[in-house]
Design a protein around this motif. Structure first.
Motif, PDB file in Angstrom:
ATOM      1  N   ALA A 115       2.611  -4.222  17.112  1.00  0.00           N
ATOM      2  CA  ALA A 115       2.359  -3.210  16.077  1.00  0.00           C
ATOM      3  C   ALA A 115       1.259  -3.640  15.108  1.00  0.00           C
ATOM      4  CB  ALA A 115       3.644  -2.927  15.309  1.00  0.00           C
ATOM      5  N   GLY A 116       0.805  -4.892  15.233  1.00  0.00           N
ATOM      6  CA  GLY A 116      -0.268  -5.374  14.372  1.00  0.00           C
ATOM      7  C   GLY A 116       0.183  -5.772  12.984  1.00  0.00           C
ATOM      8  N   MET A 117       1.395  -6.287  12.889  1.00  0.00           N
ATOM      9  CA  MET A 117       1.890  -6.739  11.582  1.00  0.00           C
ATOM     10  C   MET A 117       2.777  -7.966  11.751  1.00  0.00           C
ATOM     11  SD  MET A 117       4.414  -3.518  10.748  1.00  0.00           S
ATOM     12  CE  MET A 117       3.326  -2.300  11.449  1.00  0.00           C
ATOM     13  N   SER A 118       3.231  -8.499  10.652  1.00  0.00           N
ATOM     14  CA  SER A 118       4.043  -9.715  10.699  1.00  0.00           C
ATOM     15  C   SER A 118       5.497  -9.386  11.006  1.00  0.00           C
ATOM     16  CB  SER A 118       3.962 -10.455   9.364  1.00  0.00           C
ATOM     17  OG  SER A 118       4.667  -9.735   8.368  1.00  0.00           O
ATOM     18  N   SER A 119       6.203 -10.377  11.567  1.00  0.00           N
ATOM     19  CA  SER A 119       7.633 -10.164  11.832  1.00  0.00           C
ATOM     20  C   SER A 119       8.403 -10.035  10.528  1.00  0.00           C
ATOM     21  CB  SER A 119       8.195 -11.289  12.701  1.00  0.00           C
ATOM     22  OG  SER A 119       8.028 -12.533  12.084  1.00  0.00           O
ATOM     23  N   ALA A 120       7.915 -10.664   9.457  1.00  0.00           N
ATOM     24  CA  ALA A 120       8.574 -10.529   8.151  1.00  0.00           C
ATOM     25  C   ALA A 120       8.550  -9.069   7.686  1.00  0.00           C
ATOM     26  CB  ALA A 120       7.893 -11.426   7.123  1.00  0.00           C
ATOM     27  N   LEU A 121       7.446  -8.401   7.934  1.00  0.00           N
ATOM     28  CA  LEU A 121       7.341  -6.988   7.556  1.00  0.00           C
ATOM     29  C   LEU A 121       8.278  -6.130   8.407  1.00  0.00           C
ATOM     30  CD1 LEU A 121       5.805  -5.432   5.434  1.00  0.00           C
ATOM     31  CD2 LEU A 121       3.978  -5.071   7.068  1.00  0.00           C
ATOM     32  N   ALA A 122       8.374  -6.455   9.674  1.00  0.00           N
ATOM     33  CA  ALA A 122       9.300  -5.726  10.552  1.00  0.00           C
ATOM     34  C   ALA A 122      10.734  -5.904  10.067  1.00  0.00           C
ATOM     35  CB  ALA A 122       9.161  -6.222  11.987  1.00  0.00           C
TER      36      ALA A 122
ATOM     37  N   LYS B  38       0.855  -1.188   0.000  1.00  0.00           N
ATOM     38  CA  LYS B  38       0.000   0.000   0.000  1.00  0.00           C
ATOM     39  C   LYS B  38       0.893   1.240   0.000  1.00  0.00           C
ATOM     40  CE  LYS B  38      -3.776  -2.163   2.457  1.00  0.00           C
ATOM     41  NZ  LYS B  38      -4.581  -2.172   3.675  1.00  0.00           N
ATOM     42  N   VAL B  39       0.632   2.126  -0.942  1.00  0.00           N
ATOM     43  CA  VAL B  39       1.417   3.347  -1.080  1.00  0.00           C
ATOM     44  C   VAL B  39       1.220   4.224   0.154  1.00  0.00           C
ATOM     45  CG1 VAL B  39       1.760   5.433  -2.468  1.00  0.00           C
ATOM     46  CG2 VAL B  39       1.228   3.267  -3.591  1.00  0.00           C
ATOM     47  N   GLY B  40       2.322   4.728   0.700  1.00  0.00           N
ATOM     48  CA  GLY B  40       2.278   5.628   1.840  1.00  0.00           C
ATOM     49  C   GLY B  40       2.212   4.943   3.195  1.00  0.00           C
ATOM     50  N   MET B  41       2.194   3.627   3.210  1.00  0.00           N
ATOM     51  CA  MET B  41       2.072   2.904   4.480  1.00  0.00           C
ATOM     52  C   MET B  41       3.411   2.726   5.199  1.00  0.00           C
ATOM     53  SD  MET B  41      -1.018   2.450   5.200  1.00  0.00           S
ATOM     54  CE  MET B  41      -0.904   1.289   6.543  1.00  0.00           C
ATOM     55  N   GLU B  42       4.508   2.786   4.467  1.00  0.00           N
ATOM     56  CA  GLU B  42       5.803   2.512   5.097  1.00  0.00           C
ATOM     57  C   GLU B  42       6.094   3.416   6.290  1.00  0.00           C
ATOM     58  OE1 GLU B  42      10.577   2.170   4.193  1.00  0.00           O
ATOM     59  OE2 GLU B  42       9.195   2.161   2.507  1.00  0.00           O
ATOM     60  N   PRO B  43       5.961   4.752   6.174  1.00  0.00           N
ATOM     61  CA  PRO B  43       6.240   5.584   7.355  1.00  0.00           C
ATOM     62  C   PRO B  43       5.313   5.284   8.533  1.00  0.00           C
ATOM     63  CG  PRO B  43       5.911   6.963   5.397  1.00  0.00           C
ATOM     64  CD  PRO B  43       5.621   5.547   5.011  1.00  0.00           C
ATOM     65  N   ILE B  44       4.066   4.984   8.236  1.00  0.00           N
ATOM     66  CA  ILE B  44       3.100   4.672   9.292  1.00  0.00           C
ATOM     67  C   ILE B  44       3.496   3.375   9.989  1.00  0.00           C
ATOM     68  CG2 ILE B  44       0.684   4.033   9.735  1.00  0.00           C
ATOM     69  CD1 ILE B  44       0.009   5.952   7.312  1.00  0.00           C
ATOM     70  N   ARG B  45       3.860   2.371   9.204  1.00  0.00           N
ATOM     71  CA  ARG B  45       4.249   1.081   9.776  1.00  0.00           C
ATOM     72  C   ARG B  45       5.561   1.185  10.543  1.00  0.00           C
ATOM     73  NH1 ARG B  45       2.498  -2.380   4.504  1.00  0.00           N
ATOM     74  NH2 ARG B  45       0.293  -2.626   5.068  1.00  0.00           N
ATOM     75  N   ARG B  46       6.512   1.948  10.015  1.00  0.00           N
ATOM     76  CA  ARG B  46       7.784   2.138  10.724  1.00  0.00           C
ATOM     77  C   ARG B  46       7.543   2.775  12.095  1.00  0.00           C
ATOM     78  NH1 ARG B  46      12.876   2.044   8.486  1.00  0.00           N
ATOM     79  NH2 ARG B  46      12.991   1.358   6.342  1.00  0.00           N
ATOM     80  N   THR B  47       6.719   3.805  12.097  1.00  0.00           N
ATOM     81  CA  THR B  47       6.403   4.483  13.359  1.00  0.00           C
ATOM     82  C   THR B  47       5.713   3.523  14.320  1.00  0.00           C
ATOM     83  OG1 THR B  47       6.236   6.618  12.241  1.00  0.00           O
ATOM     84  CG2 THR B  47       5.165   6.441  14.382  1.00  0.00           C
ATOM     85  N   ALA B  48       4.799   2.724  13.818  1.00  0.00           N
ATOM     86  CA  ALA B  48       4.104   1.751  14.665  1.00  0.00           C
ATOM     87  C   ALA B  48       5.090   0.738  15.244  1.00  0.00           C
ATOM     88  CB  ALA B  48       3.015   1.039  13.868  1.00  0.00           C
ATOM     89  N   LEU B  49       6.050   0.306  14.453  1.00  0.00           N
ATOM     90  CA  LEU B  49       7.055  -0.651  14.937  1.00  0.00           C
ATOM     91  C   LEU B  49       7.966  -0.016  15.983  1.00  0.00           C
ATOM     92  CD1 LEU B  49       7.896  -2.438  11.589  1.00  0.00           C
ATOM     93  CD2 LEU B  49       7.024  -3.552  13.658  1.00  0.00           C
ATOM     94  N   VAL B  50       8.327   1.228  15.772  1.00  0.00           N
ATOM     95  CA  VAL B  50       9.180   1.929  16.740  1.00  0.00           C
ATOM     96  C   VAL B  50       8.446   2.087  18.070  1.00  0.00           C
ATOM     97  CG1 VAL B  50      10.190   4.194  17.254  1.00  0.00           C
ATOM     98  CG2 VAL B  50      10.679   3.078  15.067  1.00  0.00           C
TER      99      VAL B  50
END
Length: 194
Positions: free
Chosen positions: A39-46, A3-15
């Motif tokens: 963070a609500g995502m997979s470890s592969a994504l992290a 999904k476009v634009g999700m990377e910064p949101i997911r990074r922040t959620a992981l942090v």
């Protein structure tokens, strides 16, 4: 498809999840899987975003330092005198956004991480240098040659209060923590024109 634009949101959620996991465990002994789950995502994504646990810890450290820097900058904008600047730095160090249990635990563990990870040591060294530099800049017009020593002791007290709070496990009282350090600073500033 990502999904476009999700990377910064997911990074922040992981942090943020990393900081909370460190706080919950009280150590760096957390897994990428636990961080990702929080963070609500997979470890592969992290792993995709950060590469590994050490990089996630470093990102969390950078995030914490960035928030702290923003608190200090905002506090300094409200000051008009040198004494106010020094006190604002102390108060920002214990702002409720920074002086909460999970962030306190993260700070303590960042100190541990800095003992073995060069990038963590570099970040911690930068933080310490900026803290002392900001304090010296505020105190030099008031204390002249004594400013460096007083700034170093004030910085050490700030770190010491964080260390103490991480060990007592009671609810963090940011106003009392700031007051403890400000009491010392007031003693040093006694008799100086403020």
């Amino acid at each position: 498809m990502p999904k476009v634009g999700m990377e910064p949101i997911r990074r922040t959620a992981l942090v943020e999840a990393t900081i909370h996991e460190i706080g919950a465990h009280g150590s760096l002994d957390v897994t990428v899987g636990a961080i990702a789950k929080r963070a609500g995502m997979s470890s592969a994504l992290a792993h995709h975003y950060f590469g590994g646990k050490e990089q996630i810890f470093l990102a969390a450290m950078r995030h914490t330092l960035k928030l702290y820097g923003a608190e200090v900058s905002a506090a300094l904008k409200e000051t008009h005198t040198c004494a106010q600047r020094a006190k604002a730095i102390v108060n920002a160090s214990f702002a409720s956004s920074n002086f909460r249990p999970e962030v306190i635990a993260a700070w303590l563990n960042f100190y541990v991480l800095a003992q073995t990870v060069p990038d963590a040591k570099r970040l911690l060294t930068i933080y310490q240098a900026r803290l002392r530099s900001n304090l010296v800049h505020a105190l030099r017009p008031l204390l002249h040659a004594r400013a460096v020593d007083v700034a170093s002791r004030t910085a050490a007290l700030i770190d010491g209060v964080y260390l103490h709070q991480s060990l007592v496990k009671s609810k963090a009282q940011h106003s009392q923590a700031a007051e403890d350090v400000l009491t010392y600073l007031e003693l040093e500033l006694k008799g100086t024109p403020q």
